[in-house]
Scaffold this motif. Structure first.
Motif, mmCIF file in Angstrom:
data_model
loop_
_atom_site.group_PDB
_atom_site.id
_atom_site.type_symbol
_atom_site.label_atom_id
_atom_site.label_comp_id
_atom_site.label_asym_id
_atom_site.label_seq_id
_atom_site.Cartn_x
_atom_site.Cartn_y
_atom_site.Cartn_z
ATOM 1 N N ASN A 55 0.811 -1.212 0.000
ATOM 2 C CA ASN A 55 0.000 0.000 0.000
ATOM 3 C C ASN A 55 0.854 1.276 0.000
ATOM 4 O OD1 ASN A 55 -2.481 1.183 -0.260
ATOM 5 N ND2 ASN A 55 -2.774 1.402 1.957
ATOM 6 N N GLY A 56 2.038 1.216 -0.627
ATOM 7 C CA GLY A 56 2.898 2.392 -0.753
ATOM 8 C C GLY A 56 3.152 2.711 -2.219
ATOM 9 N N SER A 57 4.031 3.653 -2.462
ATOM 10 C CA SER A 57 4.451 3.956 -3.831
ATOM 11 C C SER A 57 5.627 3.038 -4.189
ATOM 12 C CB SER A 57 4.899 5.409 -3.944
ATOM 13 O OG SER A 57 3.815 6.271 -3.665
ATOM 14 N N ILE A 58 5.791 2.781 -5.480
ATOM 15 C CA ILE A 58 6.785 1.785 -5.920
ATOM 16 C C ILE A 58 7.686 2.382 -7.006
ATOM 17 C CG2 ILE A 58 7.094 -0.577 -6.840
ATOM 18 C CD1 ILE A 58 5.331 -0.547 -4.297
ATOM 19 N N ILE A 59 8.979 2.039 -6.932
ATOM 20 C CA ILE A 59 9.921 2.452 -7.979
ATOM 21 C C ILE A 59 10.663 1.205 -8.462
ATOM 22 C CG2 ILE A 59 11.982 3.828 -8.489
ATOM 23 C CD1 ILE A 59 11.143 5.795 -6.338
ATOM 24 N N ALA A 60 10.761 1.045 -9.788
ATOM 25 C CA ALA A 60 11.510 -0.097 -10.335
ATOM 26 C C ALA A 60 13.003 0.161 -10.169
ATOM 27 C CB ALA A 60 11.170 -0.267 -11.814
ATOM 28 N N THR A 61 13.732 -0.878 -9.773
ATOM 29 C CA THR A 61 15.162 -0.685 -9.558
ATOM 30 C C THR A 61 15.980 -1.911 -9.943
ATOM 31 O OG1 THR A 61 16.814 -0.001 -7.907
ATOM 32 C CG2 THR A 61 15.070 -1.422 -7.116
ATOM 33 N N LYS A 62 17.236 -1.660 -10.297
ATOM 34 C CA LYS A 62 18.240 -2.694 -10.600
ATOM 35 C C LYS A 62 19.571 -2.149 -10.129
ATOM 36 C CE LYS A 62 17.084 -6.082 -13.643
ATOM 37 N NZ LYS A 62 16.662 -7.289 -13.374
ATOM 38 N N ARG A 63 20.465 -3.061 -9.784
ATOM 39 C CA ARG A 63 21.823 -2.621 -9.478
ATOM 40 C C ARG A 63 22.502 -2.223 -10.782
ATOM 41 N NH1 ARG A 63 23.994 -3.814 -4.456
ATOM 42 N NH2 ARG A 63 22.973 -5.479 -3.286
ATOM 43 N N VAL A 64 23.272 -1.146 -10.757
ATOM 44 C CA VAL A 64 24.078 -0.750 -11.918
ATOM 45 C C VAL A 64 25.546 -0.723 -11.483
ATOM 46 C CG1 VAL A 64 22.261 0.598 -13.046
ATOM 47 C CG2 VAL A 64 23.769 1.731 -11.402
#
Ligand code: G1P
Length: 175
Positions: A55-64
């Motif tokens: 029930n929060g906001s979401i950000i897509a992420t990957k290690r770079v």
């Protein structure tokens, strides 16, 4: 149905999103940056699942790669689970020294509509632009929950010339 809005001056991602405000009717909305390609697994679906769970906001992420952190928004990680974590802070395009991790923001977000109020309060940041990252930062500081979704799909980086050419080749191989 697709509605278009125009950003006549390139004043940053925050400014661009603000132009869509009148079309956003729900508490949360999905934002996709078209120059970040993700293939093989549907990233938006994963994110919607995590949004429902937290029930929060979401950000897509990957290690770079650490030496490239200054090309991205970078996340500060709290309570890491296998495929997601809570975001403690975000910083737009930090130097290697200032980067709190190498988890980069990849252009998929599920944002609370509270973001519009925060964007309106922003002064131009890094590079003179109004960054969505800075509005997200203010919301986190006010106690709003944001989570990083370490997505399963393959990320094709179009942000460099060789990355752009390679992405075209990879896409053309797909049936
Ligand atoms: C934008 C965001 C940045 C993010 C990136 C992903 O930057 O501001 O935080 O990491 O997209 O592609 P831009 O590519 O517009 O410079």
């Amino acid at each position: 149905m697709i509605k278009f809005v125009y950003q006549n001056k390139p004043k940053g991602t925050g400014d661009a999103v603000l132009k869509c405000q009148k079309y956003i009717k729900n508490k949360y909305f999905l934002m996709l940056l078209p120059d970040d390609l993700i293939i093989r697994n549907n990233c938006s679906k994963e994110m919607i699942r995590l949004q429902k769970k937290t029930n929060g906001s979401i950000i897509a992420t990957k290690r770079v790669e650490r030496k490239t952190v200054s090309r991205w928004g970078i996340l500060s990680v709290k309570n890491k689970k296998k495929r997601y974590f809570q975001i403690e802070d975000v910083i737009e395009k930090p130097s290697i020294k200032k980067a709190p991790s190498n988890f980069a923001i990849i252009g998929r977000y599920i944002l609370t509509s509270k973001i519009f109020g925060e964007i309106k309060k922003l002064k131009p940041g890094q590079g003179g632009e109004i960054h969505i990252t800075d509005a997200i930062r203010s919301l986190i500081k006010k106690g709003n929950k944001f989570y990083g979704n370490i997505f399963m799909g393959k990320y094709l980086d179009c942000g460099t010339l060789s990355g752009y050419i390679n992405s075209g080749i990879q896409i053309s191989k797909r049936k």
